[in-house]
Design a protein around this motif. Structure first.
Motif, PDB file in Angstrom:
ATOM      1  N   ARG A   8      26.155  31.166 -22.551  1.00 14.77           N
ATOM      2  CA  ARG A   8      26.861  32.040 -23.516  1.00 14.77           C
ATOM      3  C   ARG A   8      26.126  32.098 -24.855  1.00 14.77           C
ATOM      4  O   ARG A   8      25.975  33.160 -25.448  1.00 14.77           O
ATOM      5  N   ARG A   9      25.656  30.951 -25.318  1.00 10.82           N
ATOM      6  CA  ARG A   9      25.022  30.891 -26.639  1.00 10.82           C
ATOM      7  C   ARG A   9      23.643  31.538 -26.669  1.00 10.82           C
ATOM      8  O   ARG A   9      23.211  31.986 -27.738  1.00 10.82           O
ATOM      9  N   THR A  10      22.969  31.583 -25.531  1.00 12.28           N
ATOM     10  CA  THR A  10      21.607  32.138 -25.504  1.00 12.28           C
ATOM     11  C   THR A  10      21.540  33.525 -24.871  1.00 12.28           C
ATOM     12  O   THR A  10      20.532  34.207 -24.995  1.00 12.28           O
ATOM     13  N   GLY A  11      22.603  33.908 -24.144  1.00 16.08           N
ATOM     14  CA  GLY A  11      22.583  35.183 -23.444  1.00 16.08           C
ATOM     15  C   GLY A  11      21.731  35.146 -22.188  1.00 16.08           C
ATOM     16  O   GLY A  11      21.352  36.197 -21.661  1.00 16.08           O
ATOM     17  N   VAL A  12      21.423  33.960 -21.704  1.00 11.22           N
ATOM     18  CA  VAL A  12      20.588  33.783 -20.516  1.00 11.22           C
ATOM     19  C   VAL A  12      21.485  33.299 -19.385  1.00 11.22           C
ATOM     20  O   VAL A  12      22.335  32.437 -19.580  1.00 11.22           O
ATOM     21  N   SER A  13      21.284  33.853 -18.205  1.00  9.20           N
ATOM     22  CA  SER A  13      22.142  33.487 -17.073  1.00  9.20           C
ATOM     23  C   SER A  13      21.981  32.017 -16.698  1.00  9.20           C
ATOM     24  O   SER A  13      20.928  31.410 -16.932  1.00  9.20           O
ATOM     25  N   GLU A  14      23.010  31.478 -16.095  1.00  9.10           N
ATOM     26  CA  GLU A  14      22.956  30.092 -15.618  1.00  9.10           C
ATOM     27  C   GLU A  14      21.845  29.943 -14.587  1.00  9.10           C
ATOM     28  O   GLU A  14      21.148  28.922 -14.552  1.00  9.10           O
ATOM     29  N   ARG A  15      21.680  30.954 -13.770  1.00  8.08           N
ATOM     30  CA  ARG A  15      20.619  30.926 -12.754  1.00  8.08           C
ATOM     31  C   ARG A  15      19.251  30.787 -13.404  1.00  8.08           C
ATOM     32  O   ARG A  15      18.400  30.010 -12.961  1.00  8.08           O
ATOM     33  N   ARG A  39      21.311  19.666 -24.740  1.00 18.22           N
ATOM     34  CA  ARG A  39      21.339  19.277 -26.148  1.00 18.22           C
ATOM     35  C   ARG A  39      21.345  20.529 -27.029  1.00 18.22           C
ATOM     36  O   ARG A  39      20.993  21.610 -26.582  1.00 18.22           O
ATOM     37  N   GLU A  40      21.689  20.356 -28.262  1.00 18.08           N
ATOM     38  CA  GLU A  40      21.652  21.462 -29.224  1.00 18.08           C
ATOM     39  C   GLU A  40      20.230  22.032 -29.333  1.00 18.08           C
ATOM     40  O   GLU A  40      20.042  23.231 -29.493  1.00 18.08           O
ATOM     41  N   ALA A  41      19.232  21.169 -29.194  1.00 20.34           N
ATOM     42  CA  ALA A  41      17.831  21.602 -29.288  1.00 20.34           C
ATOM     43  C   ALA A  41      17.435  22.527 -28.141  1.00 20.34           C
ATOM     44  O   ALA A  41      16.407  23.216 -28.226  1.00 20.34           O
ATOM     45  N   ASP A  42      18.234  22.566 -27.074  1.00 22.17           N
ATOM     46  CA  ASP A  42      17.907  23.456 -25.964  1.00 22.17           C
ATOM     47  C   ASP A  42      18.185  24.920 -26.297  1.00 22.17           C
ATOM     48  O   ASP A  42      17.598  25.807 -25.678  1.00 22.17           O
ATOM     49  N   VAL A  43      19.045  25.179 -27.265  1.00 21.76           N
ATOM     50  CA  VAL A  43      19.335  26.574 -27.650  1.00 21.76           C
ATOM     51  C   VAL A  43      18.070  27.233 -28.191  1.00 21.76           C
ATOM     52  O   VAL A  43      17.641  28.280 -27.676  1.00 21.76           O
ATOM     53  N   PRO A  44      17.398  26.659 -29.203  1.00 20.41           N
ATOM     54  CA  PRO A  44      16.159  27.295 -29.651  1.00 20.41           C
ATOM     55  C   PRO A  44      15.045  27.226 -28.606  1.00 20.41           C
ATOM     56  O   PRO A  44      14.186  28.110 -28.557  1.00 20.41           O
ATOM     57  N   ALA A  45      15.056  26.202 -27.755  1.00 18.42           N
ATOM     58  CA  ALA A  45      14.046  26.110 -26.693  1.00 18.42           C
ATOM     59  C   ALA A  45      14.159  27.303 -25.750  1.00 18.42           C
ATOM     60  O   ALA A  45      13.152  27.904 -25.367  1.00 18.42           O
ATOM     61  N   VAL A  46      15.375  27.674 -25.393  1.00 22.24           N
ATOM     62  CA  VAL A  46      15.585  28.830 -24.517  1.00 22.24           C
ATOM     63  C   VAL A  46      15.124  30.098 -25.225  1.00 22.24           C
ATOM     64  O   VAL A  46      14.484  30.958 -24.616  1.00 22.24           O
ATOM     65  N   ARG A  47      15.389  30.192 -26.495  1.00 20.22           N
ATOM     66  CA  ARG A  47      14.936  31.370 -27.248  1.00 20.22           C
ATOM     67  C   ARG A  47      13.413  31.459 -27.259  1.00 20.22           C
ATOM     68  O   ARG A  47      12.845  32.545 -27.121  1.00 20.22           O
ATOM     69  N   ARG A  48      12.735  30.319 -27.408  1.00 21.39           N
ATOM     70  CA  ARG A  48      11.263  30.324 -27.376  1.00 21.39           C
ATOM     71  C   ARG A  48      10.764  30.780 -26.009  1.00 21.39           C
ATOM     72  O   ARG A  48       9.826  31.578 -25.918  1.00 21.39           O
ATOM     73  N   ILE A  49      11.391  30.286 -24.961  1.00 16.39           N
ATOM     74  CA  ILE A  49      11.014  30.692 -23.599  1.00 16.39           C
ATOM     75  C   ILE A  49      11.170  32.200 -23.448  1.00 16.39           C
ATOM     76  O   ILE A  49      10.291  32.885 -22.921  1.00 16.39           O
ATOM     77  N   ARG A  50      12.270  32.734 -23.937  1.00 14.64           N
ATOM     78  CA  ARG A  50      12.536  34.173 -23.807  1.00 14.64           C
ATOM     79  C   ARG A  50      11.519  35.010 -24.595  1.00 14.64           C
ATOM     80  O   ARG A  50      11.103  36.073 -24.149  1.00 14.64           O
ATOM     81  N   VAL A  51      11.118  34.540 -25.756  1.00 19.84           N
ATOM     82  CA  VAL A  51      10.108  35.253 -26.548  1.00 19.84           C
ATOM     83  C   VAL A  51       8.793  35.298 -25.785  1.00 19.84           C
ATOM     84  O   VAL A  51       8.131  36.343 -25.712  1.00 19.84           O
ATOM     85  N   LEU A  52       8.415  34.167 -25.184  1.00 21.34           N
ATOM     86  CA  LEU A  52       7.156  34.121 -24.441  1.00 21.34           C
ATOM     87  C   LEU A  52       7.225  34.969 -23.176  1.00 21.34           C
ATOM     88  O   LEU A  52       6.250  35.627 -22.806  1.00 21.34           O
ATOM     89  N   LEU A  53       8.376  34.989 -22.521  1.00 23.45           N
ATOM     90  CA  LEU A  53       8.538  35.879 -21.365  1.00 23.45           C
ATOM     91  C   LEU A  53       8.417  37.338 -21.795  1.00 23.45           C
ATOM     92  O   LEU A  53       7.766  38.144 -21.130  1.00 23.45           O
ATOM     93  N   ALA A  54       9.029  37.667 -22.927  1.00 22.54           N
ATOM     94  CA  ALA A  54       8.963  39.045 -23.431  1.00 22.54           C
ATOM     95  C   ALA A  54       7.541  39.423 -23.836  1.00 22.54           C
ATOM     96  O   ALA A  54       7.190  40.605 -23.858  1.00 22.54           O
ATOM     97  N   ALA A  55       6.711  38.418 -24.138  1.00 26.99           N
ATOM     98  CA  ALA A  55       5.306  38.669 -24.480  1.00 26.99           C
ATOM     99  C   ALA A  55       4.452  38.817 -23.229  1.00 26.99           C
ATOM    100  O   ALA A  55       3.237  39.003 -23.329  1.00 26.99           O
ATOM    101  N   GLY A  56       5.095  38.723 -22.059  1.00 23.12           N
ATOM    102  CA  GLY A  56       4.380  38.958 -20.814  1.00 23.12           C
ATOM    103  C   GLY A  56       3.794  37.720 -20.166  1.00 23.12           C
ATOM    104  O   GLY A  56       3.051  37.833 -19.198  1.00 23.12           O
TER     105      GLY A  56
END
Length: 119
Positions: A8-15, A39-56
């Motif tokens: 919910r907090r990251t907008g990324v599916s559980e899958r 952990r709370e630190a996983d929220v920004p970690a997921v965002r970093r992953i999503r940015v890198l995925l969006a960068a191809g």
């Protein structure tokens, strides 16, 4: 937090979160019940992953790149010079693919235009 809240907090599916975990990008704690605890630190970690995925970048490339990325107030910066070289190569490959697609589109446009003139 449990996986549903992270989702919910990251907008990324559980899958997708489980997929990231399978590849070592996330390492949640496991309760005896089997529940994942993030952990709370996983929220920004997921965002970093999503940015890198969006960068191809692929998941394999992200696994290699993530340790060399620094989050500077929401902006990802590479902290390893060799990573910058790899990112430049990746960008150049994307540029070549774009050039090829534009040439393909130009060929299709010419074929379509010729058919419309003949028809």
């Amino acid at each position: 937090m449990r996986i549903g809240e992270l989702s919910r907090r990251t907008g990324v599916s559980e899958r997708a979160l489980r997929y990231y975990e399978e590849h070592g990008l996330l390492r949640p704690e496991r309760r005896p019940s089997g529940y994942r605890v993030y952990r709370e630190a996983d929220v920004p970690a997921v965002r970093r992953i999503r940015v890198l995925l969006a960068a191809g970048l692929s998941i394999a490339q992200i696994v290699a790149a993530l340790p060399c990325m620094v989050d500077d107030d929401g902006l990802l910066l590479p902290s390893c010079p060799e990573l910058v070289d790899e990112l430049v190569k990746h960008r150049d490959r994307i540029g070549e693919a774009i050039d090829e697609l534009e040439a393909t589109r130009g060929n299709l446009d010419a074929i379509i235009a010729a058919e419309r003139r003949a028809g």
